[in-house]
Design a protein around this motif. Structure first.
Motif, mmCIF file in Angstrom:
data_model
loop_
_atom_site.group_PDB
_atom_site.id
_atom_site.type_symbol
_atom_site.label_atom_id
_atom_site.label_comp_id
_atom_site.label_asym_id
_atom_site.label_seq_id
_atom_site.Cartn_x
_atom_site.Cartn_y
_atom_site.Cartn_z
ATOM 1 N N SER A 86 107.141 7.013 18.371
ATOM 2 C CA SER A 86 107.951 7.186 17.166
ATOM 3 C C SER A 86 108.017 5.832 16.453
ATOM 4 O O SER A 86 107.643 4.797 17.011
ATOM 5 C CB SER A 86 109.360 7.647 17.545
ATOM 6 O OG SER A 86 110.054 6.609 18.207
ATOM 7 N N THR A 87 108.520 5.846 15.232
ATOM 8 C CA THR A 87 108.637 4.577 14.498
ATOM 9 C C THR A 87 109.608 3.631 15.200
ATOM 10 O O THR A 87 109.391 2.422 15.216
ATOM 11 C CB THR A 87 109.083 4.825 13.047
ATOM 12 O OG1 THR A 87 110.271 5.609 13.053
ATOM 13 C CG2 THR A 87 107.994 5.525 12.262
ATOM 14 N N GLN A 88 110.661 4.178 15.811
ATOM 15 C CA GLN A 88 111.616 3.320 16.523
ATOM 16 C C GLN A 88 110.986 2.702 17.764
ATOM 17 O O GLN A 88 111.170 1.525 18.051
ATOM 18 C CB GLN A 88 112.873 4.105 16.913
ATOM 19 C CG GLN A 88 113.940 3.247 17.565
ATOM 20 C CD GLN A 88 114.425 2.127 16.657
ATOM 21 O OE1 GLN A 88 114.900 2.381 15.565
ATOM 22 N NE2 GLN A 88 114.305 0.889 17.101
ATOM 23 N N GLU A 89 110.217 3.496 18.513
ATOM 24 C CA GLU A 89 109.544 2.962 19.698
ATOM 25 C C GLU A 89 108.527 1.890 19.303
ATOM 26 O O GLU A 89 108.416 0.856 19.962
ATOM 27 C CB GLU A 89 108.854 4.095 20.460
ATOM 28 C CG GLU A 89 109.829 5.062 21.107
ATOM 29 C CD GLU A 89 109.169 6.347 21.596
ATOM 30 O OE1 GLU A 89 109.706 6.934 22.552
ATOM 31 O OE2 GLU A 89 108.146 6.768 21.019
ATOM 32 N N ARG A 98 112.886 -0.870 12.461
ATOM 33 C CA ARG A 98 112.220 0.385 12.151
ATOM 34 C C ARG A 98 111.831 0.465 10.678
ATOM 35 O O ARG A 98 110.715 0.889 10.358
ATOM 36 C CB ARG A 98 113.100 1.577 12.558
ATOM 37 C CG ARG A 98 112.346 2.902 12.507
ATOM 38 C CD ARG A 98 113.262 4.088 12.665
ATOM 39 N NE ARG A 98 114.172 4.249 11.559
ATOM 40 C CZ ARG A 98 113.824 4.734 10.357
ATOM 41 N NH1 ARG A 98 112.599 5.101 10.121
ATOM 42 N NH2 ARG A 98 114.721 4.838 9.404
ATOM 43 N N VAL A 102 108.113 1.352 9.078
ATOM 44 C CA VAL A 102 107.905 2.401 8.080
ATOM 45 C C VAL A 102 107.176 1.835 6.855
ATOM 46 O O VAL A 102 106.250 2.459 6.323
ATOM 47 C CB VAL A 102 109.243 3.070 7.695
ATOM 48 C CG1 VAL A 102 109.077 3.996 6.503
ATOM 49 C CG2 VAL A 102 109.816 3.820 8.891
ATOM 50 N N TYR A 112 98.620 6.222 11.409
ATOM 51 C CA TYR A 112 99.582 7.129 12.033
ATOM 52 C C TYR A 112 99.210 8.560 11.692
ATOM 53 O O TYR A 112 98.356 8.813 10.841
ATOM 54 C CB TYR A 112 101.007 6.820 11.567
ATOM 55 C CG TYR A 112 101.273 7.135 10.117
ATOM 56 C CD1 TYR A 112 101.873 8.333 9.752
ATOM 57 C CD2 TYR A 112 100.926 6.241 9.112
ATOM 58 C CE1 TYR A 112 102.122 8.631 8.422
ATOM 59 C CE2 TYR A 112 101.172 6.523 7.779
ATOM 60 C CZ TYR A 112 101.780 7.725 7.439
ATOM 61 O OH TYR A 112 102.015 8.012 6.118
ATOM 62 N N ARG A 114 101.135 12.627 11.234
ATOM 63 C CA ARG A 114 102.410 13.318 11.052
ATOM 64 C C ARG A 114 102.486 14.490 12.022
ATOM 65 O O ARG A 114 101.533 15.238 12.181
ATOM 66 C CB ARG A 114 102.546 13.829 9.629
ATOM 67 C CG ARG A 114 102.889 12.752 8.656
ATOM 68 C CD ARG A 114 103.652 13.363 7.481
ATOM 69 N NE ARG A 114 104.066 12.329 6.566
ATOM 70 C CZ ARG A 114 105.285 11.794 6.554
ATOM 71 N NH1 ARG A 114 106.194 12.202 7.402
ATOM 72 N NH2 ARG A 114 105.597 10.866 5.694
ATOM 73 N N ARG A 117 107.660 16.614 10.262
ATOM 74 C CA ARG A 117 108.120 15.610 9.299
ATOM 75 C C ARG A 117 108.072 14.200 9.883
ATOM 76 O O ARG A 117 108.380 13.241 9.203
ATOM 77 C CB ARG A 117 109.572 15.855 8.895
ATOM 78 C CG ARG A 117 109.959 17.245 8.601
ATOM 79 C CD ARG A 117 111.454 17.384 8.354
ATOM 80 N NE ARG A 117 112.241 16.436 9.135
ATOM 81 C CZ ARG A 117 113.458 16.037 8.817
ATOM 82 N NH1 ARG A 117 114.047 16.474 7.760
ATOM 83 N NH2 ARG A 117 114.114 15.186 9.581
ATOM 84 N N HIS A 118 107.749 14.090 11.147
ATOM 85 C CA HIS A 118 107.839 12.799 11.833
ATOM 86 C C HIS A 118 106.508 12.065 11.853
ATOM 87 O O HIS A 118 105.451 12.671 11.991
ATOM 88 C CB HIS A 118 108.326 13.014 13.276
ATOM 89 C CG HIS A 118 109.633 13.718 13.340
ATOM 90 N ND1 HIS A 118 110.825 13.095 13.085
ATOM 91 C CD2 HIS A 118 109.930 15.007 13.623
ATOM 92 C CE1 HIS A 118 111.810 13.964 13.211
ATOM 93 N NE2 HIS A 118 111.291 15.145 13.534
ATOM 94 N N ARG A 119 106.581 10.752 11.738
ATOM 95 C CA ARG A 119 105.392 9.916 11.868
ATOM 96 C C ARG A 119 105.228 9.544 13.336
ATOM 97 O O ARG A 119 106.201 9.198 13.995
ATOM 98 C CB ARG A 119 105.544 8.639 11.046
ATOM 99 C CG ARG A 119 105.694 8.867 9.566
ATOM 100 C CD ARG A 119 105.940 7.510 8.898
ATOM 101 N NE ARG A 119 106.304 7.645 7.523
ATOM 102 C CZ ARG A 119 107.560 7.678 7.072
ATOM 103 N NH1 ARG A 119 108.576 7.571 7.903
ATOM 104 N NH2 ARG A 119 107.811 7.806 5.791
ATOM 105 N N ARG A 120 104.001 9.575 13.805
ATOM 106 C CA ARG A 120 103.693 9.162 15.176
ATOM 107 C C ARG A 120 102.544 8.175 15.135
ATOM 108 O O ARG A 120 101.565 8.359 14.412
ATOM 109 C CB ARG A 120 103.321 10.362 16.051
ATOM 110 C CG ARG A 120 104.469 11.324 16.262
ATOM 111 C CD ARG A 120 105.561 10.691 17.129
ATOM 112 N NE ARG A 120 106.655 11.615 17.355
ATOM 113 C CZ ARG A 120 107.869 11.455 16.851
ATOM 114 N NH1 ARG A 120 108.141 10.417 16.095
ATOM 115 N NH2 ARG A 120 108.821 12.323 17.108
#
Length: 155
Positions: A86-89, A98, A102, A112, A114, A117-120
């Motif tokens: 994840s963006t936080q990780e 974070r 982004v 990355y 998607r 809705r999440h970016r990985r």
């Protein structure tokens, strides 16, 4: 991982010394004989036939690195290479915020995908980005040092 788990995993002096000795033994075996076997010896084993463990040299190097961190009582973590973050990780690994991650994603500086809705971010792509940033920082520092030398600033 909770703080109590981190505290419980800290090695005492004796265990840290054992880790240091084990690391030296593994590195010596890798340096001299291209060893790919480790023989585990149990002092209480009366069979005279200790079990043999065959391990690739690359895994032995990893064991040695882990033992080195343990000997120095440094925390470490293992991350699978095919892991999507994840963006936080990713921010935690890069030691940045974070929102910075982004922004880098939106500027196409880090690849990355998607998922909904999440970016990985693939771990290997994150490491590529991190290495390129380190190279850029080293180049900038060298440029500054060269300029300081050219201007005779005493560096």
């Amino acid at each position: 991982m909770s703080t109590s788990t981190l505290n419980e995993s800290a090695l005492n002096e004796h265990d840290a010394e054992l880790a240091k000795i084990a690391q030296r033994c593994i590195m010596a075996a890798l340096d001299h004989s291209r060893a790919h076997k480790i023989i585990l010896v149990d002092d209480n084993d009366q069979s005279g036939n200790p079990p043999t463990l065959e391990v690739p040299p690359q895994a032995l190097r990893l064991f040695a690195e882990i033992l080195g961190k343990m000997a120095q009582r440094q925390p470490f973590s293992l991350i699978p290479q095919k892991l999507l973050l994840s963006t936080q990780e990713a921010a935690n690994i890069l030691n940045v915020s974070r929102p910075f991650v982004v922004k880098q994603l939106e500027a196409n500086k880090i690849e990355y995908i998607r998922v909904g809705r999440h970016r990985r971010i693939a771990f290997d792509k994150l490491i590529e980005y991190q290495n390129s940033m380190l190279r850029e920082a080293d180049d900038a520092l060298q440029t500054l040092a060269d300029q300081a030398q050219a201007l005779d600033m005493g560096y």
